[in-house]
Write an enzyme that holds these catalytic residues in place. Structure first.
Site, PDB file in Angstrom:
ATOM      1  N   TRP B 322    -143.878 126.391  27.609  1.00 51.15           N
ATOM      2  CA  TRP B 322    -144.577 125.340  28.904  1.00 51.15           C
ATOM      3  C   TRP B 322    -145.047 125.211  30.033  1.00 51.15           C
ATOM      4  O   TRP B 322    -145.746 124.820  30.951  1.00 51.15           O
ATOM      5  CB  TRP B 322    -143.895 124.184  27.879  1.00 51.15           C
ATOM      6  CG  TRP B 322    -144.588 122.523  27.728  1.00 51.15           C
ATOM      7  CD1 TRP B 322    -145.290 122.013  27.644  1.00 51.15           C
ATOM      8  CD2 TRP B 322    -144.040 121.770  29.377  1.00 51.15           C
ATOM      9  NE1 TRP B 322    -145.878 120.574  28.548  1.00 51.15           N
ATOM     10  CE2 TRP B 322    -144.621 120.872  29.425  1.00 51.15           C
ATOM     11  CE3 TRP B 322    -142.809 122.379  30.317  1.00 51.15           C
ATOM     12  CZ2 TRP B 322    -144.505 119.563  30.397  1.00 51.15           C
ATOM     13  CZ3 TRP B 322    -142.913 120.791  31.384  1.00 51.15           C
ATOM     14  CH2 TRP B 322    -143.543 120.286  31.673  1.00 51.15           C
ATOM     15  N   HIS B 323    -143.114 125.473  30.704  1.00 52.07           N
ATOM     16  CA  HIS B 323    -143.737 125.521  32.559  1.00 52.07           C
ATOM     17  C   HIS B 323    -144.697 126.918  33.168  1.00 52.07           C
ATOM     18  O   HIS B 323    -144.764 125.988  33.878  1.00 52.07           O
ATOM     19  CB  HIS B 323    -142.049 125.873  32.464  1.00 52.07           C
ATOM     20  CG  HIS B 323    -141.040 125.100  32.511  1.00 52.07           C
ATOM     21  ND1 HIS B 323    -140.515 125.074  30.927  1.00 52.07           N
ATOM     22  CD2 HIS B 323    -140.644 123.758  32.833  1.00 52.07           C
ATOM     23  CE1 HIS B 323    -139.391 123.222  30.985  1.00 52.07           C
ATOM     24  NE2 HIS B 323    -139.349 123.234  32.423  1.00 52.07           N
ATOM     25  N   GLY B 324    -145.268 126.974  32.523  1.00 54.84           N
ATOM     26  CA  GLY B 324    -146.085 128.009  32.677  1.00 54.84           C
ATOM     27  C   GLY B 324    -146.383 129.276  32.172  1.00 54.84           C
ATOM     28  O   GLY B 324    -145.240 130.048  31.613  1.00 54.84           O
ATOM     29  N   PHE B 481    -146.993 122.566  36.659  1.00 52.67           N
ATOM     30  CA  PHE B 481    -147.057 122.923  35.107  1.00 52.67           C
ATOM     31  C   PHE B 481    -147.876 122.027  33.914  1.00 52.67           C
ATOM     32  O   PHE B 481    -147.874 121.957  33.164  1.00 52.67           O
ATOM     33  CB  PHE B 481    -144.845 122.716  34.325  1.00 52.67           C
ATOM     34  CG  PHE B 481    -144.205 123.284  35.079  1.00 52.67           C
ATOM     35  CD1 PHE B 481    -144.783 124.694  35.832  1.00 52.67           C
ATOM     36  CD2 PHE B 481    -143.225 122.714  35.434  1.00 52.67           C
ATOM     37  CE1 PHE B 481    -144.024 125.312  36.903  1.00 52.67           C
ATOM     38  CE2 PHE B 481    -142.501 123.792  36.452  1.00 52.67           C
ATOM     39  CZ  PHE B 481    -143.102 125.434  37.356  1.00 52.67           C
TER      40      PHE B 481
END
Lengths: 322, 481
Positions: B322-324, B481
């Site tokens: 989800w962060h990247g 993000f």
């Protein structure tokens, strides 16, 4: 809303403004007064010479005002054509002056797009630059107005390094450059490029100038043309100088940009203008690396030799006959 | 429009003033239009994606509530999830997955021709997608009734203080507050402003100054050995904390000024005594989101123990991605999943070990040891989070412990002694504040002091931020993000 709340808020804001103004004055008038920009600025308004040199660090370290004679080098590190235009405009509006010859750099990096957004040293440039006009031109009004506010009201914002140096060493060491001697705006630089890691230095410098940039930025062309119009409107002759650079710098730059195409493009800006002279010394010192302080700046010896060349040419071409 | 810009300050002052001057019934117009304006300052065209997401979630929510059959409700939910996640997937993960496939295919000499798209990731897409997803799932589960007014729902999705990087607000908490009439409350407004000021201090003075050192080292990892790499890693831990919690403080404080309470996102996470506790104190709104909507959906802990381990690990892996869209984030998430599972597996062993060393008799030493170990496990994972690639991360770990004999101060400062010292001092200052805040919030502590002392502290923080801050418009890390 209670009256006391409004009253307290007004007092709080008034004290805030008072402290902010005090800090601003302390930073601009005391801490930064020893920076080379401010020293040169004070010097400039004491003289009135026939020849004025403007531009960036290439002209600042490359042209010795005393050798050229009856000249003042009013260049500033990192000054692009936008800043140069506003400085020239300010000088011409300030009071009538003797100068009729303007020398400015016309180098490989002079029109590079990464020089087109130089927002820094607003404590100094606030006097010259019209941030509103520039912001509109650049279609980035918030950034330029922020710079205006910073220059006028919060010049110390983010400049903890200078505050620290001032309290550590006094005025001798503040500013982006360490304390250097300046003679009528010409900055002495005794470094010797030939004794350094030349390729590494040249690569760093060229990357700063050319990596990921457009060689000819429209805004810089626009302001260059404004300089030309302004100068010719005042009957001032312009000498554009392609300053000497090292062969390492030139060869790496040639990998990053199409030098011939660039030259053709910028040379066309000069064609057909009788009061403009283009003097190309780019490869003049290719075999004399000891005349440079780094890959694209002349050192003291280089500036002496180069200034003598310029002085002789000014005489021989009769440019000073007025 | 970055929070740490003059533009935002002007924007915030104008919106807040107009908000309190405007009659209540028109305030939603102001908030929605200013939220959209705020978002469009980055890229005006991306607003259409947000509007698309808003419309899909709103109307599927309406149909879901009206549907009588469970299967119809489910279909509406699936439609909402698929459409919202498709947008997120396409803009955030398409190129990543495409490139990963290309590499795998090339390894086996197969040609792979699916093109890449050169597109900008819409700011805040991961955050507002999670807003809309939680809304749809809550309606499906019957926790929340659907919102009747499209514009209020649009405001929930786009509410500017929390739009681009959270905290991820739940519809059940935020939507009712958008209906409330908030009059000007001096204490609430000043409390919000103080929180914003503290957020600016953390972002501009600590995070952005640490970033100078961290970027220099992490962007050129092969040029450094030993101490600079270790220091940069410690610095990054505080940089990301101050960057994100600074942003959260500004968001929460800004919303508070406007009368809205957002969820706390951080509770002194580096004082956690275990990894599970760390995740209850770090990015709380995201952790609880994953717990409520992914972990529980997978069965949570009420399943066979191997399935439970799988659930824990998969949640952390998804959280990492989800962060990247980069394998470094997957490793970061995976590593935390592994830590979490280890903390479950080794619980008995650790108890016996502490008993063997008689640590329960020395609770303070025990706590310090727990905090120390947890912090360093988190630190190790941050290396993967910050490194440009997995190979860089391993190089950094490898080079950290070579050249330690060379402790030449000039090589340690990296960006200058004064910069270095200010960075260290600002971290110490912040942690001192954190320690004090264990018992009482600083804002409350100071509000009880005489006016002169209070104001002196405010001026000190304002001008320290101005002098020691970095004003080069550095983006917040979590904006990407």
């Amino acid at each position: 809303m209670k009256r006391s709340v409004i009253y307290n808020s007004l007092i709080f804001i008034s004290i805030l403004i008072f402290i902010a103004r005090g800090l601003s004055m302390f930073y601009s008038e005391i801490i930064m007064s020893g920076s080379y920009s401010m020293r040169i600025d004070r010097d400039f308004y004491r003289y009135d010479n026939k020849i004025l040199m403007l531009g960036d660090s290439h002209s600042m370290t490359g042209l010795n005002s005393e050798i050229i004679g009856d000249a003042f080098n009013f260049s500033s590190g990192g000054a692009n054509y936008m800043k140069t235009y506003y400085k020239l405009k300010y000088i011409l509006n300030d009071k009538p002056r003797r100068f009729k010859v303007l020398i400015i750099p016309f180098d490989l990096h002079s029109f590079a797009s990464n020089r087109s957004d130089v927002l820094m040293d607003s404590y100094y440039w606030k006097k010259y630059v019209n941030y509103w006009e520039l912001g509109l031109r650049k279609k980035n009004l918030p950034a330029y107005l922020t710079e205006y506010l910073r220059g006028n009201y919060f010049p110390y914002a983010g400049e903890f390094g200078n505050v620290y140096l001032y309290f550590k060493d006094g005025q001798q060491n503040v500013g982006k450059e360490k304390y250097r001697k300046v003679i009528k705006g010409y900055m002495i630089d005794d470094e010797n490029y030939s004794k350094k890691d030349k390729m590494k230095l040249a690569r760093t410098r060229t990357e700063e100038h050319f990596k990921g940039t457009k060689s000819v930025d429209e805004d810089l062309v626009f302001y260059f043309n404004k300089i030309v119009s302004l100068a010719s409107g005042h009957g001032i002759k312009i000498i554009l100088i392609k300053f000497p650079i090292t062969d390492e710098y030139y060869s790496i730059a040639s990998e990053m940009m199409q030098v011939d195409k660039y030259n053709a493009q910028i040379n066309s800006l000069v064609e057909g203008k009788p009061d403009m002279f283009l003097w190309d010394y780019q490869n003049f010192f290719f075999d004399k690396d000891y005349l440079f302080s780094d890959s694209d700046h002349l050192n003291t010896a280089g500036a002496t030799e180069f200034s003598n060349i310029i002085k002789d040419r000014l005489k021989s071409e009769g440019i000073l006959d007025f | 429009m970055l929070f740490n810009s003059i533009s935002f300050l002007v924007f915030f002052v104008v919106v807040t003033t107009a908000y309190f001057l405007m009659p209540f019934r028109y305030r939603w117009v102001l908030l929605l239009s200013s939220s959209y304006f705020f978002y469009m300052c980055w890229n005006p065209t991306h607003i259409f994606l947000m509007i698309f997401s808003t419309l899909i979630s709103f109307y599927t929510g309406q149909y879901m509530a009206r549907a009588e059959k469970r299967s119809t409700k489910k279909m509406c939910l699936v439609l909402s999830l698929v459409l919202n996640l498709s947008v997120l997937f396409f803009f955030k993960y398409y190129n990543f997955i495409n490139d990963s496939f290309r590499i795998v295919f090339n390894q086996f000499n197969y040609s792979y021709v699916l093109p890449s798209f050169n597109m900008l990731l819409p700011i805040g897409i991961s955050f507002y997608t999670f807003h809309t997803l939680s809304y749809s799932i809550d309606i499906y589960r019957g926790i929340k009734k659907p919102e009747k007014h499209l514009v209020i729902f649009a405001l929930y999705v786009a509410y500017f203080p929390q739009l681009v990087a959270g905290p991820i607000a739940r519809a059940s908490k935020l939507l009712p507050q958008l209906y409330e009439e908030h009059s000007f409350d001096y204490d609430r407004v000043t409390d919000g402003l103080k929180l914003m000021l503290w957020g600016f201090f953390k972002k501009l003075v600590i995070a952005d100054r640490l970033a100078i050192y961290v970027n220099q080292v992490y962007n050129n990892p092969s040029e450094y050995h030993g101490a600079p790499l270790i220091i940069a890693t410690y610095f990054f831990a505080f940089q990301i904390y101050c960057d994100f919690s600074g942003y959260s403080d500004i968001a929460i404080g800004g919303a508070q000024v406007l009368g809205v309470d957002l969820i706390d996102n951080f509770k002194r996470p580096y004082f956690s005594k275990s990894i599970p506790e760390f995740w209850r104190r770090w990015h709380i709104s995201l952790s609880t989101w994953f717990k409520d909507y992914v972990y529980i959906a997978l069965g949570g802990s009420r399943v066979h123990k191997w399935r439970w381990y799988y659930n824990v690990f998969i949640v952390f892996l998804i959280s990492g991605l989800w962060h990247g869209a980069n394998w470094t984030f997957a490793v970061w998430g995976g590593l935390h999943g592994f830590y979490y599972l280890c903390s479950i597996w080794t619980a008995d062993f650790r108890e016996r070990l502490t008993a063997y060393f008689r640590l329960p008799e020395y609770p303070f030493i025990r706590k310090v040891l727990q905090v120390f170990i947890t912090f360093h496990l988190v630190l190790l994972a941050w290396i993967f989070f910050r490194a440009s690639s997995i190979s860089d991360a391993f190089m950094i770990i490898n080079n950290m412990f070579s050249g330690l004999s060379n402790l030449d101060p000039d090589s340690i400062w990296v960006v200058g002694k004064a910069e270095f010292l200010v960075s260290v001092m600002s971290i110490v200052f912040m942690e001192c504040i954190h320690l004090v805040q264990r018992h009482k919030k600083m804002r409350k502590f100071f509000s009880e002091k005489p006016l002169g002392i209070r104001w002196a502290v405010y001026y000190l923080i304002i001008f320290s931020t101005l002098i020691f801050g970095v004003f080069t418009s550095n983006q917040f890390i979590y904006f990407q993000f």
